[in-house]
Scaffold this motif. Structure first.
Motif, PDB file in Angstrom:
ATOM      1  N   GLU A 147      31.692  30.236  52.896  1.00  0.00           N
ATOM      2  CA  GLU A 147      32.117  28.939  53.403  1.00  0.00           C
ATOM      3  C   GLU A 147      32.840  28.143  52.313  1.00  0.00           C
ATOM      4  N   THR A 148      33.950  28.734  51.897  1.00  0.00           N
ATOM      5  CA  THR A 148      34.717  28.144  50.810  1.00  0.00           C
ATOM      6  C   THR A 148      35.955  27.423  51.331  1.00  0.00           C
ATOM      7  N   THR A 149      36.455  26.472  50.575  1.00  0.00           N
ATOM      8  CA  THR A 149      37.734  25.839  50.917  1.00  0.00           C
ATOM      9  C   THR A 149      38.869  26.563  50.208  1.00  0.00           C
ATOM     10  N   GLY A 150      38.538  27.415  49.245  1.00  0.00           N
ATOM     11  CA  GLY A 150      39.563  28.134  48.493  1.00  0.00           C
ATOM     12  C   GLY A 150      39.979  27.415  47.223  1.00  0.00           C
ATOM     13  N   ASP A 151      39.505  26.191  47.000  1.00  0.00           N
ATOM     14  CA  ASP A 151      39.913  25.432  45.812  1.00  0.00           C
ATOM     15  C   ASP A 151      38.874  25.482  44.687  1.00  0.00           C
ATOM     16  N   GLU A 152      37.744  26.128  44.952  1.00  0.00           N
ATOM     17  CA  GLU A 152      36.661  26.061  43.978  1.00  0.00           C
ATOM     18  C   GLU A 152      36.961  26.903  42.737  1.00  0.00           C
ATOM     19  N   GLN A 153      36.276  26.557  41.662  1.00  0.00           N
ATOM     20  CA  GLN A 153      36.241  27.395  40.460  1.00  0.00           C
ATOM     21  C   GLN A 153      35.065  28.362  40.637  1.00  0.00           C
ATOM     22  N   ILE A 154      35.168  29.533  40.035  1.00  0.00           N
ATOM     23  CA  ILE A 154      34.005  30.412  40.078  1.00  0.00           C
ATOM     24  C   ILE A 154      33.449  30.589  38.665  1.00  0.00           C
ATOM     25  N   SER A 155      32.157  30.807  38.591  1.00  0.00           N
ATOM     26  CA  SER A 155      31.576  31.156  37.295  1.00  0.00           C
ATOM     27  C   SER A 155      30.765  32.432  37.498  1.00  0.00           C
ATOM     28  N   LEU A 156      30.821  33.289  36.486  1.00  0.00           N
ATOM     29  CA  LEU A 156      30.174  34.595  36.612  1.00  0.00           C
ATOM     30  C   LEU A 156      29.272  34.862  35.425  1.00  0.00           C
ATOM     31  N   PRO A 157      28.109  35.473  35.663  1.00  0.00           N
ATOM     32  CA  PRO A 157      27.286  35.887  34.531  1.00  0.00           C
ATOM     33  C   PRO A 157      27.871  37.159  33.920  1.00  0.00           C
ATOM     34  N   LYS A 167      37.116  54.055  47.820  1.00  0.00           N
ATOM     35  CA  LYS A 167      36.381  53.463  46.697  1.00  0.00           C
ATOM     36  C   LYS A 167      34.954  53.233  47.136  1.00  0.00           C
ATOM     37  N   ARG A 168      34.100  52.877  46.172  1.00  0.00           N
ATOM     38  CA  ARG A 168      32.729  52.516  46.509  1.00  0.00           C
ATOM     39  C   ARG A 168      32.697  51.049  46.951  1.00  0.00           C
ATOM     40  N   PRO A 169      31.806  50.703  47.895  1.00  0.00           N
ATOM     41  CA  PRO A 169      31.766  49.317  48.370  1.00  0.00           C
ATOM     42  C   PRO A 169      30.979  48.413  47.422  1.00  0.00           C
ATOM     43  N   VAL A 170      31.568  48.129  46.263  1.00  0.00           N
ATOM     44  CA  VAL A 170      30.930  47.234  45.294  1.00  0.00           C
ATOM     45  C   VAL A 170      31.892  46.084  45.001  1.00  0.00           C
ATOM     46  N   PRO A 171      31.375  44.920  44.589  1.00  0.00           N
ATOM     47  CA  PRO A 171      32.242  43.756  44.376  1.00  0.00           C
ATOM     48  C   PRO A 171      33.378  44.043  43.400  1.00  0.00           C
ATOM     49  N   PHE A 172      33.114  44.901  42.390  1.00  0.00           N
ATOM     50  CA  PHE A 172      34.105  45.152  41.341  1.00  0.00           C
ATOM     51  C   PHE A 172      35.328  45.919  41.839  1.00  0.00           C
ATOM     52  N   SER A 173      35.220  46.526  43.029  1.00  0.00           N
ATOM     53  CA  SER A 173      36.362  47.310  43.531  1.00  0.00           C
ATOM     54  C   SER A 173      37.132  46.559  44.617  1.00  0.00           C
ATOM     55  N   ALA A 174      36.737  45.309  44.894  1.00  0.00           N
ATOM     56  CA  ALA A 174      37.349  44.631  46.053  1.00  0.00           C
ATOM     57  C   ALA A 174      38.831  44.317  45.835  1.00  0.00           C
ATOM     58  N   TYR A 175      39.303  44.336  44.589  1.00  0.00           N
ATOM     59  CA  TYR A 175      40.728  44.041  44.357  1.00  0.00           C
ATOM     60  C   TYR A 175      41.619  45.219  44.716  1.00  0.00           C
ATOM     61  N   GLU A 176      41.030  46.420  44.849  1.00  0.00           N
ATOM     62  CA  GLU A 176      41.852  47.622  45.049  1.00  0.00           C
ATOM     63  C   GLU A 176      42.410  47.642  46.466  1.00  0.00           C
ATOM     64  N   THR A 185      22.479  38.097  49.450  1.00  0.00           N
ATOM     65  CA  THR A 185      23.573  37.615  48.611  1.00  0.00           C
ATOM     66  C   THR A 185      23.465  38.267  47.242  1.00  0.00           C
ATOM     67  N   SER A 186      24.570  38.221  46.498  1.00  0.00           N
ATOM     68  CA  SER A 186      24.607  38.873  45.195  1.00  0.00           C
ATOM     69  C   SER A 186      25.188  37.898  44.185  1.00  0.00           C
ATOM     70  N   VAL A 187      24.798  38.093  42.955  1.00  0.00           N
ATOM     71  CA  VAL A 187      25.321  37.262  41.872  1.00  0.00           C
ATOM     72  C   VAL A 187      26.833  37.474  41.710  1.00  0.00           C
ATOM     73  N   TRP A 188      27.324  38.604  42.217  1.00  0.00           N
ATOM     74  CA  TRP A 188      28.750  38.914  42.083  1.00  0.00           C
ATOM     75  C   TRP A 188      29.587  38.453  43.271  1.00  0.00           C
ATOM     76  N   ASP A 189      28.958  37.776  44.227  1.00  0.00           N
ATOM     77  CA  ASP A 189      29.713  37.329  45.403  1.00  0.00           C
ATOM     78  C   ASP A 189      30.964  36.513  45.037  1.00  0.00           C
ATOM     79  N   PRO A 190      30.879  35.592  44.046  1.00  0.00           N
ATOM     80  CA  PRO A 190      32.102  34.836  43.720  1.00  0.00           C
ATOM     81  C   PRO A 190      33.235  35.736  43.236  1.00  0.00           C
ATOM     82  N   LEU A 191      32.898  36.791  42.488  1.00  0.00           N
ATOM     83  CA  LEU A 191      33.928  37.720  42.008  1.00  0.00           C
ATOM     84  C   LEU A 191      34.570  38.451  43.186  1.00  0.00           C
TER      85      LEU A 191
END
Ligand SMILES: [Fe+2]
Length: 572
Positions: free
Chosen positions: A82-92, A39-48, A106-112
């Motif tokens: 540096e997350t605890t894993g309990d946070e909520q994420i918000s995305l544009p 896959k391409r190394p983009v945030p949108f493909s990290a679930y694959e 850093t990227s705006v898509w880092d939380p995703l």
């Protein structure tokens, strides 16, 4: 104890399986899905996830996913933001919706991206494709089985633990991990000790990627083409790159933010012809990379006092840089992990989890070959050939008959045994040809639909390597270039690069007997113990994996013959 290693965060998705610290299987997802690098190394493909590679590993081990004891994933989300894993994420909905400037690197898509990685265990147990049910169905991945390994630790583990050294300096250079871009370690027995880390946004790997894009190639994929272009240029822009890279005293470095269009002119468009200037940019970048790495290597050598160096990370696939380090650097010996790109982190993560768990275990696995992928027996292949009604014949003597065809300048698809792990075809899934005539390079580039400037590389009998290439002894993974010896270049003009070097593979009988025998037979006929070895694929396609892939590639490309295990297919 079974440990499944997975790389999936960025690209080169791959899996491996260890049993009690021994490697049973390793493969890259691209070979099963036909999507280069997985896959391409983009945030949108990290679930694959590399489900097909995982399935192959489970099948080889003869176990279901539930029977795996530990799963090692080569990226640690806790280090990324540096997350605890309990946070909520918000995305544009789109980047422009995010008005605040972001810190560099850093990227705006880092939380995703992070969310996908944190949820990878659930994806592994629930997200498998329909046709892979057998080894996945009803699987559970409890939290205590899943271990996130620091990306660079995984690279370092892949470089050191399978290396031939008891003690070694260990060096990882890639685009980026969670935050690190370069890491240095001391490796001793079954321990890695971190010495130093360079962080984003300062990255030699990403600098190379940026220039790759500027030269009209695909970044995180085509960097090897920039390396090949470099040999045609002059160091016109070396001072420009030198002025942007600042090397400290302790293995540290910074790189100024670069605006290449402003400083070097417009970016090349993908299909535009190359200009002298683009050759010079590539040459200058390559030269300054080498100079920088040589400077940094001196610090690592002094910090560890070790004579051996083990390397991994995408930048360690740069075989011209590796040769500069070998010839001009402080280390006596260098071993580079053959799957130095991110695929190798699947192996490194699994090995690190093994040694973290088994503190007293000794290192017994040494990686002296790369044949860890799927293989097929003669019976399986013949049944498939019969079923497809493809004409074939069984060969009496595979090595001798193939050598004869090669000596007649036939171009051969060579499919033998188990597939390679890592980006290079090393005699299991290769296209082979005679190096005796200069036009063979051009012919192969046409057949494979590759750019004209791309060299082809030789395989040589290990015992003869020193007679043909300067100071060559053992180089089984095509990770170093060597100068061709005086008087030999004219005998093997097809593999001579413009600077009289060649990226060689040496082969001995133990690594791959049939491939070794083939070279012996070719030498018997021609007096030359060298063949051209290039990967069994065509442009944009991953290397073939199955007999079906090989036959499809053969019949849709102008090769002359396919040697698949003991069988010969020819075109009339
Ligand atoms: Fe990496």
């Amino acid at each position: 104890m079974y440990i499944l290693g997975i790389n999936a965060a960025f690209h080169d998705s791959a899996a491996c399986i260890l049993k009690d610290g021994d490697l049973l299987a390793a493969a890259e997802e691209e070979r099963f899905t036909h999507i280069k690098h997985g896959k391409r190394p983009v945030p949108f493909s990290a679930y694959e996830l590399p489900f097909h590679a995982v399935d192959y590993c489970l099948e080889t081990a003869g176990i279901h996913l539930n029977e795996v004891d530990k799963i090692a994933y080569s990226f640690n989300p806790a280090l990324f933001m540096e997350t605890t894993g309990d946070e909520q994420i918000s995305l544009p909905l789109q980047p422009s919706a995010h008005e605040k400037p972001l810190p560099e690197g850093t990227s705006v898509w880092d939380p995703l991206f992070l969310s996908y990685i944190v949820n990878a265990p659930r994806q592994l147990s629930d997200g498998y494709p329909h046709h892979l049910q057998k080894n996945f169905i009803d699987s559970e991945v409890p939290a205590n089985k899943w271990i996130y390994v620091n990306h660079h630790t995984a690279h370092a583990a892949s470089a050191f633990y399978p290396s031939p050294y008891e003690k070694a300096a260990v060096w990882v250079i890639d685009g980026r991990g969670e935050k690190a871009t370069t890491r240095y370690y001391a490796g001793e027995n079954n321990q890695l000790t971190l010495l130093k880390q360079v962080n984003m946004p300062h990255s030699l790997g990403m600098l190379y990627e940026q220039v790759t894009t500027h030269l009209g190639f695909l970044h995180s994929s085509d960097e090897y083409k920039v390396m090949a272009l470099a040999s045609y240029g002059k160091p016109v822009y070396a001072d420009f790159f030198r002025s942007k890279i600042h090397v400290g005293d302790c293995g540290d470095y910074t790189i100024d933010k670069l605006d290449l269009e402003k400083n070097l002119g417009p970016k090349r468009k993908r299909h535009e012809p190359f200009t002298e200037k683009q050759f010079d940019i590539a040459h200058s970048l390559q030269l300054v990379l080498q100079e920088t790495v040589l400077q940094l290597s001196q610090w690592l050598y002094e910090a560890t006092g070790y004579k051996n160096l083990a390397m991994a990370g995408g930048v360690a696939l740069n075989c011209v840089m590796n040769a500069a380090l070998r010839d001009n650097g402080p280390f006596d010996n260098i071993w580079v992990q053959p799957a130095s790109g991110d695929a190798g982190t699947a192996l490194g993560a699994a090995l690190q989890v093994y040694f973290d768990d088994e503190k007293n275990a000794t290192r017994h696995f040494r990686m002296d070959h790369v044949y860890w992928g799927p293989g097929f027996s003669d019976d399986e292949i013949e049944a498939f050939l019969k079923w497809t009604k493809v004409p074939y014949r069984k060969m009496e003597n595979v090595a001798a008959e193939t050598a004869q065809l090669l000596a007649e300048n036939k171009i051969i698809g060579w499919y033998q045994g188990k597939m390679e792990f890592g980006p290079r075809a090393l005699g299991s899934r290769s296209i082979l040809a005679s190096p005796l005539h200069a036009d063979m390079q051009q012919k192969l580039n046409e057949i494979k639909d590759r750019e004209d400037f791309r060299p082809v590389a030789p395989v040589v009998l290990e015992e003869d390597a020193g007679d043909w290439f300067e100071n060559a002894s053992v180089s089984p993974f095509m990770l170093f270039v060597y100068h061709i010896k005086d008087g030999k270049g004219d005998q093997i003009p097809a593999v001579r690069h413009t600077d009289n070097t060649a990226r060689i593979q040496t082969i001995n009988e133990k690594q791959n007997k049939i491939y070794y025998d083939l070279l012996k037979e070719f030498k018997k006929i021609t007096g030359v113990p060298v063949l051209i070895n290039t990967s069994f694929n065509t442009r944009g396609e991953p290397i073939v994996c199955t007999p079906r892939d090989a036959i499809e590639c053969f019949w849709t490309s102008p090769f002359d013959a396919l040697v698949i295990n003991s069988f010969l297919l020819t075109k009339s």
